[in-house]
Design a protein around this motif. Structure first.
Motif, PDB file in Angstrom:
ATOM      1  N   ALA A  72      26.073  54.627 -45.716  1.00 56.09           N
ATOM      2  CA  ALA A  72      26.317  54.337 -47.131  1.00 56.09           C
ATOM      3  C   ALA A  72      25.791  52.958 -47.497  1.00 56.09           C
ATOM      4  N   ASN A  73      25.979  52.000 -46.623  1.00 54.96           N
ATOM      5  CA  ASN A  73      25.457  50.657 -46.886  1.00 54.96           C
ATOM      6  C   ASN A  73      23.940  50.622 -46.822  1.00 54.96           C
ATOM      7  N   GLU A  74      23.359  51.386 -45.898  1.00 59.08           N
ATOM      8  CA  GLU A  74      21.901  51.473 -45.865  1.00 59.08           C
ATOM      9  C   GLU A  74      21.369  51.977 -47.202  1.00 59.08           C
ATOM     10  N   ARG A  75      22.064  52.950 -47.750  1.00 60.34           N
ATOM     11  CA  ARG A  75      21.612  53.545 -49.005  1.00 60.34           C
ATOM     12  C   ARG A  75      21.789  52.592 -50.182  1.00 60.34           C
ATOM     13  N   ARG A  76      22.942  51.958 -50.292  1.00 60.20           N
ATOM     14  CA  ARG A  76      23.233  51.164 -51.490  1.00 60.20           C
ATOM     15  C   ARG A  76      22.701  49.734 -51.404  1.00 60.20           C
ATOM     16  N   VAL A  77      22.720  49.102 -50.240  1.00 60.91           N
ATOM     17  CA  VAL A  77      22.085  47.782 -50.123  1.00 60.91           C
ATOM     18  C   VAL A  77      20.583  47.926 -50.373  1.00 60.91           C
ATOM     19  N   GLY A  78      20.030  49.057 -49.946  1.00 62.54           N
ATOM     20  CA  GLY A  78      18.607  49.294 -50.132  1.00 62.54           C
ATOM     21  C   GLY A  78      18.184  49.458 -51.578  1.00 62.54           C
ATOM     22  N   ARG A  79      19.163  49.629 -52.489  1.00 66.94           N
ATOM     23  CA  ARG A  79      18.836  49.779 -53.910  1.00 66.94           C
ATOM     24  C   ARG A  79      18.881  48.465 -54.678  1.00 66.94           C
ATOM     25  N   LEU A  80      19.307  47.379 -54.039  1.00 68.81           N
ATOM     26  CA  LEU A  80      19.464  46.109 -54.739  1.00 68.81           C
ATOM     27  C   LEU A  80      18.121  45.424 -54.949  1.00 68.81           C
ATOM     28  N   ASP A  81      17.991  44.748 -56.065  1.00 70.05           N
ATOM     29  CA  ASP A  81      16.780  43.980 -56.368  1.00 70.05           C
ATOM     30  C   ASP A  81      16.950  42.536 -55.907  1.00 70.05           C
ATOM     31  N   ARG A  82      15.861  41.949 -55.492  1.00 70.38           N
ATOM     32  CA  ARG A  82      15.866  40.587 -54.978  1.00 70.38           C
ATOM     33  C   ARG A  82      16.512  39.613 -55.966  1.00 70.38           C
ATOM     34  N   ARG A  83      17.425  38.785 -55.454  1.00 71.65           N
ATOM     35  CA  ARG A  83      18.084  37.775 -56.286  1.00 71.65           C
ATOM     36  C   ARG A  83      18.606  36.676 -55.368  1.00 71.65           C
ATOM     37  N   LEU A  84      18.151  35.461 -55.589  1.00 73.75           N
ATOM     38  CA  LEU A  84      18.552  34.343 -54.735  1.00 73.75           C
ATOM     39  C   LEU A  84      19.332  33.337 -55.563  1.00 73.75           C
ATOM     40  N   ASP A  85      20.617  33.621 -55.758  1.00 72.27           N
ATOM     41  CA  ASP A  85      21.464  32.740 -56.564  1.00 72.27           C
ATOM     42  C   ASP A  85      22.162  31.682 -55.719  1.00 72.27           C
ATOM     43  N   GLY A  86      22.212  31.877 -54.412  1.00 73.47           N
ATOM     44  CA  GLY A  86      22.885  30.934 -53.534  1.00 73.47           C
ATOM     45  C   GLY A  86      21.981  29.781 -53.122  1.00 73.47           C
ATOM     46  N   ASP A  87      22.448  29.028 -52.134  1.00 73.72           N
ATOM     47  CA  ASP A  87      21.742  27.852 -51.649  1.00 73.72           C
ATOM     48  C   ASP A  87      20.856  28.269 -50.472  1.00 73.72           C
ATOM     49  N   VAL A  88      19.562  28.421 -50.730  1.00 66.53           N
ATOM     50  CA  VAL A  88      18.604  28.822 -49.703  1.00 66.53           C
ATOM     51  C   VAL A  88      17.754  27.606 -49.332  1.00 66.53           C
ATOM     52  N   GLY A 142      11.261  40.213 -48.972  1.00 64.35           N
ATOM     53  CA  GLY A 142      11.667  41.504 -49.493  1.00 64.35           C
ATOM     54  C   GLY A 142      12.884  41.434 -50.399  1.00 64.35           C
ATOM     55  N   ASP A 143      13.551  42.587 -50.551  1.00 63.79           N
ATOM     56  CA  ASP A 143      14.686  42.706 -51.462  1.00 63.79           C
ATOM     57  C   ASP A 143      15.955  42.178 -50.810  1.00 63.79           C
ATOM     58  N   VAL A 144      16.154  40.884 -50.978  1.00 65.64           N
ATOM     59  CA  VAL A 144      17.308  40.182 -50.420  1.00 65.64           C
ATOM     60  C   VAL A 144      18.117  39.626 -51.576  1.00 65.64           C
ATOM     61  N   VAL A 145      19.430  39.811 -51.512  1.00 66.58           N
ATOM     62  CA  VAL A 145      20.332  39.202 -52.480  1.00 66.58           C
ATOM     63  C   VAL A 145      21.166  38.153 -51.755  1.00 66.58           C
ATOM     64  N   VAL A 146      21.101  36.925 -52.221  1.00 69.36           N
ATOM     65  CA  VAL A 146      21.974  35.851 -51.745  1.00 69.36           C
ATOM     66  C   VAL A 146      22.832  35.444 -52.933  1.00 69.36           C
ATOM     67  N   GLU A 147      24.096  35.812 -52.903  1.00 73.52           N
ATOM     68  CA  GLU A 147      24.968  35.573 -54.045  1.00 73.52           C
ATOM     69  C   GLU A 147      25.274  34.090 -54.208  1.00 73.52           C
ATOM     70  N   ALA A 148      25.660  33.715 -55.422  1.00 74.42           N
ATOM     71  CA  ALA A 148      26.093  32.345 -55.687  1.00 74.42           C
ATOM     72  C   ALA A 148      27.244  31.992 -54.748  1.00 74.42           C
ATOM     73  N   GLY A 149      27.170  30.788 -54.182  1.00 74.12           N
ATOM     74  CA  GLY A 149      28.205  30.355 -53.244  1.00 74.12           C
ATOM     75  C   GLY A 149      27.892  30.672 -51.801  1.00 74.12           C
ATOM     76  N   ALA A 150      26.819  31.439 -51.547  1.00 73.37           N
ATOM     77  CA  ALA A 150      26.379  31.715 -50.179  1.00 73.37           C
ATOM     78  C   ALA A 150      25.322  30.689 -49.765  1.00 73.37           C
ATOM     79  N   THR A 151      25.147  30.521 -48.442  1.00 74.92           N
ATOM     80  CA  THR A 151      24.227  29.518 -47.915  1.00 74.92           C
ATOM     81  C   THR A 151      23.323  30.140 -46.861  1.00 74.92           C
ATOM     82  N   VAL A 152      22.024  29.851 -46.967  1.00 70.20           N
ATOM     83  CA  VAL A 152      21.060  30.230 -45.939  1.00 70.20           C
ATOM     84  C   VAL A 152      20.422  28.933 -45.451  1.00 70.20           C
ATOM     85  N   ASP A 153      20.691  28.579 -44.193  1.00 71.36           N
ATOM     86  CA  ASP A 153      20.298  27.264 -43.681  1.00 71.36           C
ATOM     87  C   ASP A 153      18.881  27.284 -43.086  1.00 71.36           C
TER      88      ASP A 153
END
Length: 393
Positions: free
Chosen positions: A219-235, A243-254
């Motif tokens: 189910a996660n493969e199916r629904r995460v795979g439908r999300l459009d790229r959005r980098l609102d967090g701290d990257v 690719g289609d990666v979502v980093v929500e606000a308040g998340a951190t990618v170091d």
């Protein structure tokens, strides 16, 4: 039209992930599984949601409240597992006129629900390769007459997908006898409706029954795979996101981290430094993927932590799981056969060549633990440093 959404069951086949919450409240992408079902109903024009709740009902009530997306919500208690017809019978006082019944653990789309309503009275169908493993729709002249459980010589390849659009008169036929399983079944209600109406089979296009841990992964493969790229967090500028990666606000990618979509990093989560996330992965709220960690095609629920020098592949980690440094997950059998997992005491094939582990809430591993493919760790389970785990704990 109202929709009755069944969400009272304990979800024993999903254990240990359902030991402290209802199965429909497990996460699929950015919301609970049950919210995806409710969204499909609302998007199809349903004007009231009636949730039948039971086990850990407070979690459902807290999430949906009295209104969900401006649609009124009502709750009905089913305090014993007496079957789907009993669940709808409990909801009957809240229903007026025609109504839809949906399972809270079955993924479908708004288009599916809309078709069910448009062609009512109707029952959802799904084309399967091995119909003898399912309840199969029997038809006469294109209309459904009955559901035959696991027939040796199936009339059709259409499995009953467990969703219905019933006329208001069906409320008079809900008090059915218990089946051989000791439950009152909606399939018996369907038979009564079919005696009085022409019931249309409606083939669902993207249906998925989420009953076991590997199906939650699907189910996660199916629904995460439908999300459009959005980098609102701290990257970090030295991180790589493809690719289609979502980093929500308040998340951190170091720094030094690589994320290959599709992937979802939720609010408060952290990835890195020097981590590798790939292959349709959900990193839940407040979860941690630390230095030198690779996570592939997995679900890490809220607060899960894999902090140092580990590999997690094709796995489902519950809330607040903590993997000690050097914990590694095997996700492939040497004979290349599908990985098997014990469900309710029986060894069951996942149908997946690659599948890792299922870890209940709060479990902890010691440093340098090795977990074999298909192992389940119960809620709160622990391992010792350097241990190789080949059996469920």
């Amino acid at each position: 039209m109202q929709a009755v959404i069944l969400a009272a069951g304990r979800g024993t086949r999903m254990r240990p992930l359902s030991d402290s919450r209802p199965k429909p409240m497990l996460p699929v992408a950015d919301r609970p599984l049950l919210a995806h079902v409710a969204d499909a109903a609302v998007d199809a024009g349903i004007d009231e949601l009636v949730f039948v709740v039971g086990y850990e009902a407070a979690a459902v009530r807290e999430h949906f409240g009295d209104r969900y997306r401006d649609v009124p919500v009502e709750y009905v208690e089913q305090d014993s597992a007496d079957g789907t017809a009993d669940a709808v019978h409990r909801a009957a006082p809240a229903l007026e006129g025609d109504f839809v019944v949906l399972n809270g653990d079955n993924l479908c789309t708004a288009a599916d629900v809309d078709a069910l309503v448009e062609r009512a009275p109707s029952v959802a169908a799904y084309e399967v390769d091995r119909p003898s493993n399912y309840g199969v729709l029997a038809t006469d002249g294109g209309s459904v007459t009955n559901v035959v459980e696991k027939p040796s010589d199936p009339q059709t390849s259409l499995a009953n997908a467990g969703a219905y659009a019933f006329p208001g008169r069906a409320l008079d036929w809900l008090d059915v006898e218990a089946s051989e399983r000791g439950e009152r079944e909606l399939t018996d209600v369907l038979a009564s409706v079919a005696d009085a109406y022409e019931v249309t089979p409606v083939e669902f296009d993207r249906w998925l029954d989420v009953g076991r841990p590997w199906e939650l992964l699907a189910a996660n493969e199916r629904r995460v795979g439908r999300l459009d790229r959005r980098l609102d967090g701290d990257v970090h500028e030295d991180a790589t996101v493809r690719g289609d990666v979502v980093v929500e606000a308040g998340a951190t990618v170091d720094a030094g981290s690589v994320i290959e979509g599709p992937a979802l990093v939720r609010e408060g989560a952290s990835v890195g430094p020097n981590a590798y996330v790939r292959g349709t992965t959900l990193v839940g709220p407040g979860a941690e993927v630390g230095h030198g960690v690779e996570v592939k095609n997995s679900v890490l629920m809220a607060g899960a932590s894999v902090s140092h020098l580990s590999y997690v592949g094709d796995s489902v980690l519950g809330r607040d799981v903590n993997f000690g440094a050097g914990t590694n997950v095997a996700n492939l059998r040497h004979d290349d056969q599908p990985v098997r997992v014990r469900v309710k005491g029986e060894s069951v094939s996942t149908g997946r060549r690659k599948f890792g582990v299922v870890v209940g809430d709060g479990a902890k591993t010691g440093i340098n633990t090795s977990l074999n493919a298909g192992v389940t760790l119960s809620e709160g389970a622990t391992t010792t440093p350097g241990e190789t785990v080949t059996r469920d704990r």
